[in-house]
Design a protein around this motif. Structure first.
Motif, PDB file in Angstrom:
ATOM      1  N   ALA A  19       0.832  -1.212   0.000  1.00 33.84           N
ATOM      2  CA  ALA A  19       0.000   0.000   0.000  1.00 33.84           C
ATOM      3  C   ALA A  19       0.864   1.259   0.000  1.00 33.84           C
ATOM      4  CB  ALA A  19      -0.928   0.008   1.208  1.00 33.84           C
ATOM      5  N   VAL A  20       1.976   1.234   0.731  1.00 30.46           N
ATOM      6  CA  VAL A  20       2.881   2.384   0.756  1.00 30.46           C
ATOM      7  C   VAL A  20       3.469   2.604  -0.625  1.00 30.46           C
ATOM      8  CG1 VAL A  20       5.081   3.237   1.669  1.00 30.46           C
ATOM      9  CG2 VAL A  20       3.434   2.166   3.203  1.00 30.46           C
ATOM     10  N   LEU A  21       3.906   1.531  -1.252  1.00 29.80           N
ATOM     11  CA  LEU A  21       4.486   1.625  -2.586  1.00 29.80           C
ATOM     12  C   LEU A  21       3.461   2.138  -3.595  1.00 29.80           C
ATOM     13  CD1 LEU A  21       7.001   1.109  -4.250  1.00 29.80           C
ATOM     14  CD2 LEU A  21       6.211  -1.227  -4.596  1.00 29.80           C
ATOM     15  N   ARG A  22       2.242   1.628  -3.523  1.00 28.44           N
ATOM     16  CA  ARG A  22       1.183   2.057  -4.442  1.00 28.44           C
ATOM     17  C   ARG A  22       0.890   3.548  -4.262  1.00 28.44           C
ATOM     18  NH1 ARG A  22      -2.191  -1.452  -3.139  1.00 28.44           N
ATOM     19  NH2 ARG A  22      -3.262  -0.263  -1.529  1.00 28.44           N
ATOM     20  N   ASN A  23       0.720   3.987  -3.009  1.00 27.60           N
ATOM     21  CA  ASN A  23       0.412   5.396  -2.747  1.00 27.60           C
ATOM     22  C   ASN A  23       1.562   6.305  -3.160  1.00 27.60           C
ATOM     23  OD1 ASN A  23      -2.081   4.718  -1.764  1.00 27.60           O
ATOM     24  ND2 ASN A  23      -1.444   4.740   0.370  1.00 27.60           N
ATOM     25  N   ALA A  24       2.794   5.888  -2.883  1.00 26.09           N
ATOM     26  CA  ALA A  24       3.953   6.691  -3.269  1.00 26.09           C
ATOM     27  C   ALA A  24       4.050   6.787  -4.791  1.00 26.09           C
ATOM     28  CB  ALA A  24       5.233   6.097  -2.691  1.00 26.09           C
ATOM     29  N   GLY A  25       3.800   5.682  -5.465  1.00 28.04           N
ATOM     30  CA  GLY A  25       3.836   5.688  -6.928  1.00 28.04           C
ATOM     31  C   GLY A  25       2.785   6.606  -7.521  1.00 28.04           C
ATOM     32  N   GLN A  26       1.586   6.565  -6.967  1.00 36.69           N
ATOM     33  CA  GLN A  26       0.515   7.440  -7.448  1.00 36.69           C
ATOM     34  C   GLN A  26       0.856   8.907  -7.209  1.00 36.69           C
ATOM     35  OE1 GLN A  26      -2.899   5.901  -5.377  1.00 36.69           O
ATOM     36  NE2 GLN A  26      -3.206   4.238  -6.845  1.00 36.69           N
ATOM     37  N   ALA A  27       1.400   9.218  -6.045  1.00 30.87           N
ATOM     38  CA  ALA A  27       1.777  10.600  -5.741  1.00 30.87           C
ATOM     39  C   ALA A  27       2.891  11.075  -6.670  1.00 30.87           C
ATOM     40  CB  ALA A  27       2.232  10.722  -4.284  1.00 30.87           C
ATOM     41  N   LEU A  28       3.856  10.210  -6.934  1.00 29.98           N
ATOM     42  CA  LEU A  28       4.953  10.572  -7.828  1.00 29.98           C
ATOM     43  C   LEU A  28       4.445  10.818  -9.246  1.00 29.98           C
ATOM     44  CD1 LEU A  28       7.973  10.997  -8.189  1.00 29.98           C
ATOM     45  CD2 LEU A  28       8.196   8.544  -8.611  1.00 29.98           C
ATOM     46  N   MET A  29       3.543   9.968  -9.705  1.00 30.37           N
ATOM     47  CA  MET A  29       2.985  10.152 -11.048  1.00 30.37           C
ATOM     48  C   MET A  29       2.204  11.459 -11.147  1.00 30.37           C
ATOM     49  SD  MET A  29       4.059   7.871 -13.011  1.00 30.37           S
ATOM     50  CE  MET A  29       3.005   8.157 -14.399  1.00 30.37           C
ATOM     51  N   ARG A  30       1.382  11.751 -10.132  1.00 32.16           N
ATOM     52  CA  ARG A  30       0.633  13.014 -10.151  1.00 32.16           C
ATOM     53  C   ARG A  30       1.583  14.204 -10.175  1.00 32.16           C
ATOM     54  NH1 ARG A  30      -2.618  10.544  -6.313  1.00 32.16           N
ATOM     55  NH2 ARG A  30      -1.513  11.646  -4.678  1.00 32.16           N
ATOM     56  N   ALA A  31       2.620  14.148  -9.344  1.00 29.16           N
ATOM     57  CA  ALA A  31       3.545  15.271  -9.227  1.00 29.16           C
ATOM     58  C   ALA A  31       4.333  15.486 -10.508  1.00 29.16           C
ATOM     59  CB  ALA A  31       4.504  15.054  -8.059  1.00 29.16           C
ATOM     60  N   THR A  32       4.761  14.409 -11.149  1.00 30.94           N
ATOM     61  CA  THR A  32       5.567  14.571 -12.357  1.00 30.94           C
ATOM     62  C   THR A  32       4.712  14.910 -13.569  1.00 30.94           C
ATOM     63  OG1 THR A  32       5.525  12.180 -12.733  1.00 30.94           O
ATOM     64  CG2 THR A  32       7.445  13.089 -11.586  1.00 30.94           C
ATOM     65  N   MET A  33       3.432  14.582 -13.526  1.00 30.66           N
ATOM     66  CA  MET A  33       2.552  14.912 -14.644  1.00 30.66           C
ATOM     67  C   MET A  33       2.083  16.358 -14.592  1.00 30.66           C
ATOM     68  SD  MET A  33       2.653  12.253 -16.343  1.00 30.66           S
ATOM     69  CE  MET A  33       1.372  11.765 -17.435  1.00 30.66           C
ATOM     70  N   GLU A  34       2.074  16.942 -13.399  1.00 27.16           N
ATOM     71  CA  GLU A  34       1.672  18.337 -13.271  1.00 27.16           C
ATOM     72  C   GLU A  34       2.762  19.226 -13.849  1.00 27.16           C
ATOM     73  OE1 GLU A  34       0.860  19.238  -9.216  1.00 27.16           O
ATOM     74  OE2 GLU A  34      -0.859  17.910  -9.115  1.00 27.16           O
ATOM     75  N   VAL A  35       2.357  20.150 -14.649  1.00 25.69           N
ATOM     76  CA  VAL A  35       3.322  21.040 -15.272  1.00 25.69           C
ATOM     77  C   VAL A  35       3.722  22.155 -14.320  1.00 25.69           C
ATOM     78  CG1 VAL A  35       3.674  22.587 -17.220  1.00 25.69           C
ATOM     79  CG2 VAL A  35       2.342  20.510 -17.521  1.00 25.69           C
ATOM     80  N   GLY A  36       2.872  22.492 -13.399  1.00 25.01           N
ATOM     81  CA  GLY A  36       3.169  23.607 -12.501  1.00 25.01           C
ATOM     82  C   GLY A  36       2.698  24.909 -13.128  1.00 25.01           C
ATOM     83  N   ASP A  37       3.131  25.998 -12.554  1.00 27.84           N
ATOM     84  CA  ASP A  37       2.731  27.325 -13.005  1.00 27.84           C
ATOM     85  C   ASP A  37       3.602  27.742 -14.185  1.00 27.84           C
ATOM     86  OD1 ASP A  37       1.941  29.923 -13.303  1.00 27.84           O
ATOM     87  OD2 ASP A  37       2.586  30.590 -11.326  1.00 27.84           O
ATOM     88  N   GLN A  38       3.088  27.604 -15.402  1.00 25.97           N
ATOM     89  CA  GLN A  38       3.859  27.914 -16.601  1.00 25.97           C
ATOM     90  C   GLN A  38       4.346  29.362 -16.652  1.00 25.97           C
ATOM     91  OE1 GLN A  38       5.251  26.205 -19.011  1.00 25.97           O
ATOM     92  NE2 GLN A  38       4.571  24.295 -18.115  1.00 25.97           N
ATOM     93  N   PRO A  39       3.502  30.368 -16.326  1.00 22.32           N
ATOM     94  CA  PRO A  39       4.015  31.738 -16.371  1.00 22.32           C
ATOM     95  C   PRO A  39       5.215  31.948 -15.442  1.00 22.32           C
ATOM     96  CG  PRO A  39       1.624  31.769 -16.297  1.00 22.32           C
ATOM     97  CD  PRO A  39       2.065  30.334 -16.068  1.00 22.32           C
ATOM     98  N   ALA A  40       5.207  31.346 -14.260  1.00 27.14           N
ATOM     99  CA  ALA A  40       6.333  31.495 -13.342  1.00 27.14           C
ATOM    100  C   ALA A  40       7.574  30.844 -13.936  1.00 27.14           C
ATOM    101  CB  ALA A  40       5.997  30.886 -11.981  1.00 27.14           C
TER     102      ALA A  40
END
Length: 143
Positions: A34-55
């Motif tokens: 469960a820890v591995l699954r949750n960490a993997g999901q969080a990592l995927m969400r974080a790396t897929m987010e582009v962030g604030d493009q104007p900044a």
């Protein structure tokens, strides 16, 4: 300044080493599925987010470089383990950022660079406390 090709090689090596570490931790049952699954999901969400493009574009325009993809923060060195060769909790001073400094680093990275992905390092991140707050309060505030 690193050539983009060298940066790419460094990132690939980092990913490879991370993969080996996770495989070993799972094989030796240091990580619950469960820890591995949750960490993997969080990592995927974080790396897929582009962030604030104007900044990010503002930093590129002003400094001629993209801001870092993520930021590693070591808020403190406190740790309940005493692993051979580890720097955590070494020395006589507990060395830790104040909560206000820790919070400011996250806030400025988000607002000035458009970054949403942070690696919390140091000693044991959950051992960090300052001004009555810790890692969970930071996660709640900056979620």
């Amino acid at each position: 300044m690193l050539h983009p090709r060298h940066r790419h090689d460094l990132v690939l090596e980092l990913v490879h080493q991370l993969h080996r570490t996770v495989e070993r931790a799972v094989a030796e049952r240091y990580l619950a599925p469960a820890v591995l699954r949750n960490a993997g999901q969080a990592l995927m969400r974080a790396t897929m987010e582009v962030g604030d493009q104007p900044a990010s574009e503002r930093v590129l325009w002003e400094y001629g470089e993209h801001p870092p993809s993520f930021l590693t923060i070591s808020p403190g060195k406190a740790c309940n383990l005493r692993c051979t060769g580890c720097y955590a909790d070494s020395g006589q001073d507990p060395e830790a950022l104040t909560w206000s400094t820790f919070d400011r680093i996250i806030t400025e990275a988000k607002t000035l660079w458009g970054k949403n992905f942070f690696v919390i390092s140091g000693g044991e991140p959950f051992a960090y406390r300052s001004e009555g707050k810790g890692i969970l309060e930071a996660a709640e505030k900056h979620n």
